[in-house]
Design a protein around this motif. Sequence first.
Motif, PDB file in Angstrom:
ATOM      1  N   ALA A 314       0.876  -1.182   0.130  1.00 43.13           N
ATOM      2  CA  ALA A 314       0.018  -0.036  -0.055  1.00 43.13           C
ATOM      3  C   ALA A 314       0.762   1.229   0.062  1.00 43.13           C
ATOM      4  O   ALA A 314       0.504   2.288  -0.671  1.00 43.13           O
ATOM      5  CB  ALA A 314      -0.935   0.155   1.272  1.00 43.13           C
ATOM      6  N   HIS A 315       2.048   1.146   0.593  1.00 38.56           N
ATOM      7  CA  HIS A 315       2.871   2.469   0.840  1.00 38.56           C
ATOM      8  C   HIS A 315       3.316   2.851  -0.618  1.00 38.56           C
ATOM      9  O   HIS A 315       3.891   3.962  -0.762  1.00 38.56           O
ATOM     10  CB  HIS A 315       3.978   2.050   1.703  1.00 38.56           C
ATOM     11  N   ASP A 316       3.385   1.845  -1.483  1.00 31.32           N
ATOM     12  CA  ASP A 316       3.802   2.280  -3.081  1.00 31.32           C
ATOM     13  C   ASP A 316       2.851   3.005  -3.843  1.00 31.32           C
ATOM     14  O   ASP A 316       3.073   3.500  -4.898  1.00 31.32           O
ATOM     15  CB  ASP A 316       4.302   1.002  -3.794  1.00 31.32           C
ATOM     16  N   TYR A 317       1.586   2.970  -3.298  1.00 38.24           N
ATOM     17  CA  TYR A 317       0.385   3.686  -4.033  1.00 38.24           C
ATOM     18  C   TYR A 317       0.143   5.019  -3.448  1.00 38.24           C
ATOM     19  O   TYR A 317      -0.792   5.425  -3.890  1.00 38.24           O
ATOM     20  CB  TYR A 317      -0.882   2.473  -4.146  1.00 38.24           C
ATOM     21  N   PHE A 318       0.134   5.191  -2.044  1.00 44.15           N
ATOM     22  CA  PHE A 318      -0.628   6.156  -1.524  1.00 44.15           C
ATOM     23  C   PHE A 318       0.478   7.037  -0.716  1.00 44.15           C
ATOM     24  O   PHE A 318       1.685   6.552  -0.673  1.00 44.15           O
ATOM     25  CB  PHE A 318      -1.366   5.819  -0.573  1.00 44.15           C
ATOM     26  N   ALA A 368       1.263   1.634   8.262  1.00 46.42           N
ATOM     27  CA  ALA A 368       1.839   2.270   9.228  1.00 46.42           C
ATOM     28  C   ALA A 368       2.376   3.853   8.789  1.00 46.42           C
ATOM     29  O   ALA A 368       2.101   4.789   9.406  1.00 46.42           O
ATOM     30  CB  ALA A 368       2.656   1.996  10.152  1.00 46.42           C
ATOM     31  N   LEU A 369       2.816   3.667   7.537  1.00 47.27           N
ATOM     32  CA  LEU A 369       3.545   4.965   6.926  1.00 47.27           C
ATOM     33  C   LEU A 369       2.304   6.030   6.332  1.00 47.27           C
ATOM     34  O   LEU A 369       2.877   6.966   6.134  1.00 47.27           O
ATOM     35  CB  LEU A 369       4.475   4.423   5.663  1.00 47.27           C
ATOM     36  N   LEU A 370       1.206   5.546   6.220  1.00 51.35           N
ATOM     37  CA  LEU A 370       0.258   6.096   5.652  1.00 51.35           C
ATOM     38  C   LEU A 370      -0.480   6.942   6.561  1.00 51.35           C
ATOM     39  O   LEU A 370      -1.465   7.619   6.110  1.00 51.35           O
ATOM     40  CB  LEU A 370      -0.796   5.397   4.542  1.00 51.35           C
ATOM     41  N   LEU A 371      -0.411   6.736   7.798  1.00 47.30           N
ATOM     42  CA  LEU A 371      -1.212   7.263   8.862  1.00 47.30           C
ATOM     43  C   LEU A 371      -0.822   8.769   9.249  1.00 47.30           C
ATOM     44  O   LEU A 371       0.556   8.927   9.713  1.00 47.30           O
ATOM     45  CB  LEU A 371      -1.238   6.332  10.043  1.00 47.30           C
ATOM     46  N   LEU A 377      -5.227   3.472  13.790  1.00 46.63           N
ATOM     47  CA  LEU A 377      -5.019   2.441  13.116  1.00 46.63           C
ATOM     48  C   LEU A 377      -5.767   1.429  13.925  1.00 46.63           C
ATOM     49  O   LEU A 377      -5.247   1.057  15.078  1.00 46.63           O
ATOM     50  CB  LEU A 377      -3.523   2.183  12.869  1.00 46.63           C
ATOM     51  N   VAL A 378      -6.665   0.743  13.397  1.00 45.22           N
ATOM     52  CA  VAL A 378      -7.168  -0.580  14.036  1.00 45.22           C
ATOM     53  C   VAL A 378      -6.948  -1.730  13.207  1.00 45.22           C
ATOM     54  O   VAL A 378      -6.986  -1.930  12.096  1.00 45.22           O
ATOM     55  CB  VAL A 378      -8.764  -0.527  13.907  1.00 45.22           C
ATOM     56  N   TYR A 379      -6.560  -2.796  14.072  1.00 45.77           N
ATOM     57  CA  TYR A 379      -6.136  -4.200  13.585  1.00 45.77           C
ATOM     58  C   TYR A 379      -7.016  -5.175  14.110  1.00 45.77           C
ATOM     59  O   TYR A 379      -7.475  -5.358  15.342  1.00 45.77           O
ATOM     60  CB  TYR A 379      -4.630  -4.611  14.039  1.00 45.77           C
ATOM     61  N   PHE A 396       4.612  -5.524  16.285  1.00 46.19           N
ATOM     62  CA  PHE A 396       4.355  -4.122  15.662  1.00 46.19           C
ATOM     63  C   PHE A 396       4.927  -3.361  16.345  1.00 46.19           C
ATOM     64  O   PHE A 396       5.516  -2.184  15.828  1.00 46.19           O
ATOM     65  CB  PHE A 396       2.669  -3.982  15.177  1.00 46.19           C
ATOM     66  N   LEU A 397       4.471  -3.136  17.777  1.00 44.35           N
ATOM     67  CA  LEU A 397       4.815  -2.076  18.718  1.00 44.35           C
ATOM     68  C   LEU A 397       6.265  -1.900  18.848  1.00 44.35           C
ATOM     69  O   LEU A 397       6.954  -0.820  18.922  1.00 44.35           O
ATOM     70  CB  LEU A 397       4.184  -2.181  20.119  1.00 44.35           C
ATOM     71  N   LYS A 398       7.043  -3.226  18.685  1.00 43.66           N
ATOM     72  CA  LYS A 398       8.546  -3.165  18.976  1.00 43.66           C
ATOM     73  C   LYS A 398       9.047  -2.664  17.749  1.00 43.66           C
ATOM     74  O   LYS A 398       9.943  -2.053  17.593  1.00 43.66           O
ATOM     75  CB  LYS A 398       8.869  -4.745  18.958  1.00 43.66           C
TER      76      LYS A 398
END
Length: 441
Positions: A314-318, A368-371, A377-379, A396-398
């Motif tokens: 997703a980070h490549d498109y937005f 995460a890069l897009l927020l 962010l909800v998982y 993820f938090l680490k």
Amino acid sequence: MSTTKTARSIALNTLIRVLEDGSYSNISLNNSLKSSQLSKADQNLATKLVYGTIQYKIYLEYQLNGLIKTKITEKYIMPLLLMSAYQILFLDKVPNRAVLDEANKLAKQFGKQHSSGFRLVNGILRALTRRGEILPDQKDTVKYLSVKESMPIWLVKYLIKNWGEKRTESILASFNETAKNSVRLSSLVNQKHTFIELKKLGYDPEYSSLSSHDVILNHGGIVESDLFKKGYLTVQDEAASLVADVFDISGNEVVLDACSAPGGKTVQIAERLNKGNVTALDIHEKKLKLVRQNAERMGVSDRVSTKGVDARKAHDYFSKQQFDRILVDAPCSGLGLLRRKPEIRYSKTMDDLLNLQKIQLDILDSVALLLNKNGELVYSTCTISFEEDEKVVEKFLKNHPNFELAPFKLEKIASKSGMLKILPDSYGSDGFFIAKFKLRG
């Protein structure tokens, strides 16, 4: 093979495709029923036979194993034996003689010309009716629960390790209960009016114990109603419908649903927007079509756009910080859905949980890069495994120390930790997991 279509012949044909060919039960059965001329009662019987046989496959195999004295060579015989054993052991209203008679007819119908398969089937089933049910010794807890509740050994051990024997018994038993007919009421129409209309239609609706926008119906068939077709409600499990409620939304947010199909949560978020919009992602265009259809039916298509993108990229498109809210309803093992999709219990392994964890983390890393800096962010997953839930959050938090868990409060349930796990025996819903993240500072 004869083309005569009865409830049992359609059920057997479906079971052959599922158990022998690896097809999905819901897709195979729905396709068969659509092309049949069965009455509603016979459709219900075929459905009960298919799902009941798959659900109790381990238990039924245990009942039959000692009675099968010869090698089975024809593909239809084991599914027929399992389906017949299910009727003998679970359907009290069907006399054993009727089960045997129908099994003989099906053996002749599905068997090769001059096949002696019907004699084999008849002999085994008669022996079963004489002997009745057997179970392993209760002292061997794992094997006993595996057979009794028809769950694979590895999953029984996993549940006992994490929740203990008593809770495991409760969880396993709940997986074999009938799944609820749960619907979510649209927030764009008068929900009290929809509830009253459901009463008039004979659905005897009851509000969910998890939220007031979810309703439990006393029978299926709601998708054929005008209420469904006009977008007054949608089919959605009560636990799954909590996910969108976790977001704080004012109405102007730009939202990304990274794993959207078939679009239930996309639509639910869109209902809460006015000037905002939701971008829905999925790898497959066919699935995005379902998202668009759902958005159209529910009256929110003007707020939803779709894009065929692998969420891991997703980070490549937005653009960075493009979205105010991001949902990752991640691909998972589906262990919370065993009531609705019983074959999952036979196809998943411990390795799957670890392999899926990598995919889940890759998706979270990408989005995460897009927020944006004030974003949420909800998982979420429809599984109960720690590997796919709490361990994913921990890793993820680490990897992203700029994120932290955010407590949330819903209408009837809250999470001080920022994580919520709903086990299937807690509310009779699907098993589900939700975590909410915010950027630090």
